[in-house]
Write a protein that holds these residues in place. Structure first.
Motif, short mmCIF file in Angstrom:
data_model
loop_
_atom_site.label_atom_id
_atom_site.label_comp_id
_atom_site.label_asym_id
_atom_site.label_seq_id
_atom_site.Cartn_x
_atom_site.Cartn_y
_atom_site.Cartn_z
N PHE A 1 0.85 -1.19 0.00
CA PHE A 1 0.00 0.00 0.00
C PHE A 1 0.88 1.24 0.00
O PHE A 1 1.76 1.39 0.85
CB PHE A 1 -0.90 -0.02 1.24
CG PHE A 1 -2.02 0.98 1.22
CD1 PHE A 1 -3.29 0.60 0.79
CD2 PHE A 1 -1.82 2.29 1.61
CE1 PHE A 1 -4.33 1.52 0.77
CE2 PHE A 1 -2.85 3.22 1.59
CZ PHE A 1 -4.11 2.83 1.16
N ILE B 1 -8.31 1.24 5.15
CA ILE B 1 -8.13 0.48 3.90
C ILE B 1 -6.77 -0.20 3.88
O ILE B 1 -6.64 -1.35 3.44
CB ILE B 1 -8.34 1.39 2.68
CG1 ILE B 1 -9.72 2.05 2.74
CG2 ILE B 1 -8.17 0.61 1.39
CD1 ILE B 1 -10.87 1.07 2.94
N LYS B 2 -5.76 0.48 4.36
CA LYS B 2 -4.44 -0.16 4.45
C LYS B 2 -4.45 -1.29 5.47
O LYS B 2 -4.03 -2.41 5.18
CB LYS B 2 -3.38 0.87 4.85
CG LYS B 2 -2.01 0.25 5.09
CD LYS B 2 -0.98 1.26 5.55
CE LYS B 2 0.36 0.57 5.85
NZ LYS B 2 1.40 1.52 6.30
N SER C 1 -6.20 -4.68 4.71
CA SER C 1 -5.77 -5.39 3.49
C SER C 1 -4.97 -6.64 3.80
O SER C 1 -4.51 -7.33 2.89
CB SER C 1 -4.93 -4.45 2.61
OG SER C 1 -3.66 -4.19 3.23
N TYR D 1 -10.61 -8.72 0.07
CA TYR D 1 -11.51 -7.96 0.93
C TYR D 1 -12.36 -8.90 1.79
O TYR D 1 -13.06 -9.77 1.26
CB TYR D 1 -12.43 -7.06 0.10
CG TYR D 1 -11.70 -6.05 -0.75
CD1 TYR D 1 -10.53 -5.44 -0.30
CD2 TYR D 1 -12.17 -5.70 -2.00
CE1 TYR D 1 -9.86 -4.52 -1.08
CE2 TYR D 1 -11.52 -4.77 -2.79
CZ TYR D 1 -10.35 -4.18 -2.33
OH TYR D 1 -9.69 -3.26 -3.11
N ASN E 1 -15.13 -1.42 0.01
CA ASN E 1 -13.67 -1.52 0.11
C ASN E 1 -13.02 -1.21 -1.23
O ASN E 1 -11.99 -0.51 -1.29
CB ASN E 1 -13.31 -2.94 0.54
CG ASN E 1 -12.07 -2.99 1.40
OD1 ASN E 1 -11.12 -2.25 1.18
ND2 ASN E 1 -12.06 -3.88 2.36
N GLN E 2 -13.59 -1.70 -2.29
CA GLN E 2 -13.08 -1.48 -3.64
C GLN E 2 -13.00 0.00 -3.97
O GLN E 2 -11.95 0.52 -4.38
CB GLN E 2 -14.00 -2.20 -4.63
CG GLN E 2 -13.82 -1.82 -6.09
CD GLN E 2 -14.99 -2.29 -6.94
OE1 GLN E 2 -16.15 -2.16 -6.54
NE2 GLN E 2 -14.69 -2.85 -8.10
N CYS F 1 -13.04 2.52 -1.97
CA CYS F 1 -12.09 3.19 -1.07
C CYS F 1 -10.65 2.91 -1.47
O CYS F 1 -9.79 3.80 -1.38
CB CYS F 1 -12.34 2.74 0.36
SG CYS F 1 -13.92 3.26 1.05
N HIS F 2 -10.37 1.70 -1.93
CA HIS F 2 -9.01 1.35 -2.33
C HIS F 2 -8.61 2.16 -3.57
O HIS F 2 -7.48 2.66 -3.67
CB HIS F 2 -8.92 -0.15 -2.62
CG HIS F 2 -7.58 -0.74 -2.34
ND1 HIS F 2 -7.38 -2.07 -2.06
CD2 HIS F 2 -6.34 -0.18 -2.28
CE1 HIS F 2 -6.09 -2.31 -1.85
NE2 HIS F 2 -5.44 -1.18 -2.00
N THR G 1 -7.63 5.71 -2.51
CA THR G 1 -6.55 5.91 -1.55
C THR G 1 -5.21 5.35 -2.04
O THR G 1 -4.18 5.60 -1.42
CB THR G 1 -6.89 5.26 -0.20
OG1 THR G 1 -7.22 3.88 -0.40
CG2 THR G 1 -8.05 5.97 0.47
N ASP G 2 -5.23 4.61 -3.14
CA ASP G 2 -3.98 4.10 -3.72
C ASP G 2 -4.23 3.80 -5.20
O ASP G 2 -5.37 3.54 -5.60
CB ASP G 2 -3.53 2.82 -3.00
CG ASP G 2 -2.09 2.43 -3.31
OD1 ASP G 2 -1.40 3.19 -4.01
OD2 ASP G 2 -1.66 1.36 -2.84
N GLU H 1 -4.16 1.25 -7.02
CA GLU H 1 -4.13 -0.21 -6.88
C GLU H 1 -5.48 -0.78 -7.30
O GLU H 1 -6.52 -0.35 -6.83
CB GLU H 1 -3.83 -0.57 -5.41
CG GLU H 1 -4.18 -1.97 -5.00
CD GLU H 1 -3.50 -3.05 -5.82
OE1 GLU H 1 -4.17 -4.03 -6.17
OE2 GLU H 1 -2.29 -2.91 -6.11
#
Length: 762
Positions: free
Chosen positions: A309, A334-335, A338, A343, A360-361, A363-364, A367-368, A370
């Motif tokens: 992350f 979220i970090k 993981s 998830y 979660n998706q 948010c991920h 925030t990154d 990824e």
């Protein structure tokens, strides 16, 4: 002499500028099959200094790495953009793939050389060479030409294929570990040491202790909660607490503290930790009883498990400190959650569920930079669906989000048939609506079709009233035909229509278009109460819950003429829903232009708020708003982290308009915030935004990444007269009002932009 020195200084400056320009002309952010840093090696979860080129085939078993599972992977990169350039568009690319470092350094492309391709495509570019072999290391690089420069070859990215490869399969990075030391060590009693790591994480512990003799026994407690300066030994619900007796050996030794296996979260449905990391538990605090020695930070190591992350990839800060703390809580969540590499619903079960994965998706993504973990979770849930009706339908939303944020359609192409089954069209009745109250849901044919062996049932929200002391469903009345369930059915069907278009199923797309239009009409015929101007919970119900209305609005069922009335009702109900349903509530509010109320909901401080979690000293979001609302709740549920995507997507306003951010919208909804600074990652590069909002003007400084365009707009209000002046990079622009209370700033290309709206101008 002076002339000689000056000449050398000028020469060095010229060389420096040339090197800097060279670096700026290279593509960056290379992704192999959606994987960042595919060539990075880890040993026992920790990053290794070794490179793939240094290892022979037999040595790779000692390391962890992102094994590429596709024999025909895709490649993505960030198009270079020099400072001061605007409207940078890729004109061509050339990819070279080799199987040894020497050829790779020369960019020979002996495995595959794409040749110079005149194309703007910079994401999800398919490998078109001979199928890659299993268990083999490859190297690739790309040279990009833009409308501003010819460009140079990028750095060389290595990757290794998995033991088994298929034309398409999901690739993902390994789970890794980070070493962390406490932020606080305090002697609370002569033989008691209290330790705080500042934040909770999924981890194991390692203590270095000294003893004058053998068999002295101390006690080590670890947990998520503290009370009266000690680790809380009787926390609420499934908030974690462990205590272990630790016999010491004479001298100075290091002792691992490995959490015991939990029967429930290591069961047949749970996702397990890999052996090279071992068991972990969520923990922030540690307490050592019976030890008289002195401990330093270096004596106490927390081995935190995460999926790789980049914490610097996203940033948000405003003049509202509550909003800032909510953002930080949700981003860190979220970090921290993981750790399982997929998830999950939290530590109590460690089972993937669609509702958790959807939130979660998003948010991920915000925030990154990824995308692989989300795709892995999406496809896992296609094979392992869960029981709530709405969550089975959410599989299509998750898959479509994947496509919107990556521009890579392979997952949809590979899974179209099962996604089609997940629309639950087979449960449709004569009235055009779906229901789960007859024998169809129990038939073997239906279960096989959706790959689920149990019985599905409607959930609306969780926990439901009647099943727990405090329900989160606003008193929702379940009937044979439920509004929320059919709203999700409509959204799934409308997404399937787009998937059919994407995969060239033209006839099916036309049929689905007609079905969507009919369902939209049927939905409003059966569920809308024209006398009240609201949506009922279902056929036969006279109850108008928050859920029936906010899900209808969020999922696209409310005609524009009714939006204002529905939004007004939603705003009158407060947070009468769970942390899960709050995702859709906030979507509905912001999509309808309710940014003032949206900011209020993000920053309110009562017990049904995100700030309540901050106030209770949690560093990972709860499963429910407060302990009182769920008897068995845990403190590590990412489905409670919706602000991690709501803030970038709506407050900052960065969302994809076309797949893979080929086009995006940047439409800040900042309400009364005076200052905002944000970095929002996208697959094409980061959007940087700096906003100043005063009583007299609104200023937006933007950096838009190369090879994309953005539809930019600013908030409109009554205080902005038609004589207000709009300037873009100093140039006066005609003021154009949009129907959704926005001011149009036009379509902007890449580069730095200064947008100034002066209210006081006449």
């Amino acid at each position: 002499m002076a002339k000689y020195i000056l000449r050398n200084i000028l020469l060095l400056v010229a060389i420096s500028l040339q090197l800097n320009l060279s670096a700026q002309n290279k593509a960056t952010g290379l992704q192999t099959d959606l994987i960042n840093d595919a060539g990075t090696l880890y040993q026992n979860g920790y990053r290794s200094d070794k490179t793939m080129a240094e290892l022979n085939d037999s040595e790779f078993s000692q390391y962890q790495y992102a094994a590429i599972r596709s024999s025909r992977p895709t490649f993505s990169w960030i198009v270079p953009q020099c400072e001061g350039e605007h409207n940078v568009i890729q004109r061509s690319y050339q990819i070279a793939v080799d199987d040894n470092p020497a050829d790779a350094a020369a960019h020979t492309g002996k495995v595959w050389n794409s040749g110079r391709q005149k194309s703007t495509q910079s994401i999800a570019v398919p490998y078109l060479g001979v199928d890659l072999q299993a268990n083999k290391t490859y190297y690739w690089s790309v040279k990009v030409a833009t409308n501003h420069s010819q460009g140079e070859w990028s750095k060389i990215e290595s990757f290794r294929t998995a033991q088994e490869v298929k034309p398409y399969a999901v690739s993902y990075r390994p789970q890794i570990r980070e070493k962390e030391h406490p932020v606080l060590i305090r002697k609370t009693y002569p033989q008691t040491t209290f330790i705080d790591f500042g934040r909770a994480s999924f981890c194991s512990l390692e203590l270095t202790l000294e003893s004058p003799r053998d068999n002295d026994t101390i006690y080590v407690a670890i947990g998520e909660d503290c009370k009266d300066g000690r680790v809380n030994s009787h926390p609420h619900g499934t908030v974690r607490y462990y205590r272990y007796a630790l016999p010491l050996r004479k001298g100075r030794h290091t002792y691992p503290i490995i959490p015991a296996h939990d029967k429930r979260n290591t069961g047949p449905q749970a996702v397990l930790m890999p052996e090279y990391i071992g068991e972990v538990a969520p923990m922030r605090y540690c307490q050592i009883d019976g030890y008289t020695g002195t401990l330093s930070q270096q004596d106490i190591v927390r081995h935190t498990a995460i999926y790789p992350f980049d914490y610097a990839a996203a940033h948000f800060h405003s003049d509202n400190e509550i909003l800032n703390s909510v953002w930080e809580l949700c981003k860190y969540t979220i970090k921290a959650t993981s750790a399982l590499g997929i998830y999950i619903d939290g530590d109590r079960e460690r089972i993937p569920y669609e509702a958790d994965a959807l939130i979660n998706q998003l948010c991920h993504y915000t925030t990154d930079r990824e995308y692989a973990m989300a795709r892995r979770s999406s496809e896992y849930l296609l094979d392992h669906p869960t029981w709530p009706t709405e969550w089975i339908l959410q599989a299509l939303i998750i898959a479509w989000n994947d496509y919107l944020y990556t521009g890579d359609k392979r997952s949809i192409e590979a899974n179209y048939d099962i996604l089609k089954a997940r629309t639950l069209q087979s449960l449709r009745r004569e009235n055009g609506l779906i229901s789960t109250t007859d024998d169809k849901v129990r038939s073997d044919e239906f279960r096989k079709m959706i790959r689920f062996s149990g019985k599905i049932r409607d959930i609306v929200d969780w926990p439901r009233r009647g099943e727990w002391q405090h329900g989160e469903d606003d008193g929702y009345q379940l009937t044979d035909y439920n509004t929320v369930v059919n709203a999700f059915h409509y959204r799934a069907l409308s997404i399937l229509k787009q998937m059919a278009q994407l995969t060239n199923r033209k006839a099916e797309a036309e049929q689905l278009k007609a079905e969507c239009e009919k369902l939209h009409n049927d939905f409003n015929t059966y569920f809308y109460d024209s006398e009240k101007g609201l949506y009922r919970d279902g056929i036969g119900s006279n109850h108008h819950s928050l859920h029936a209305n906010h899900f209808s609005l969020a999922l696209g069922l409310v005609p524009e003429s009714r939006t204002e009335q529905i939004l007004k009702y939603i705003c009158s109900r407060g947070m009468a829903c769970s942390v899960y349903a709050a995702q859709f509530l906030m979507d509905a509010i912001y999509e309808s232009g309710g940014d003032d109320y949206g900011l209020h909901m993000l920053t309110k401080q009562d017990e049904r708020s995100w700030y309540n979690m901050v106030r209770k000293n949690s560093t990972i979001t709860y499963e429910a708003w407060d302990n009182k609302f769920k008897a068995n709740q845990d403190w590590n549920h990412a489905w409670g982290a919706a602000p991690a995507n709501i803030i970038p997507r709506y407050v900052v306003g960065v969302r994809p308009l076309k797949a893979g951010f080929a086009e995006m919208t940047i439409a800040p909804q900042t309400s009364n915030l005076s200052e905002v600074q944000a970095t929002v990652p996208t697959i094409r590069g980061s959007v940087e935004a700096k906003i100043s909002n005063t009583p007299h003007n609104y200023t937006l400084r933007l950096t838009i990444p190369a090879n994309t365009t953005a539809e930019v707009s600013l908030p409109d209000s009554d205080k902005i007269s038609d004589s207000a002046q709009l300037r873009i990079n100093g140039r006066k622009t005609k003021l154009r009002r949009l129907p959704n209370n926005r001011i149009d700033c036009g379509r902007l290309g890449s580069g730095e932009w200064l947008i100034e709206l002066d209210y006081s101008s006449k």
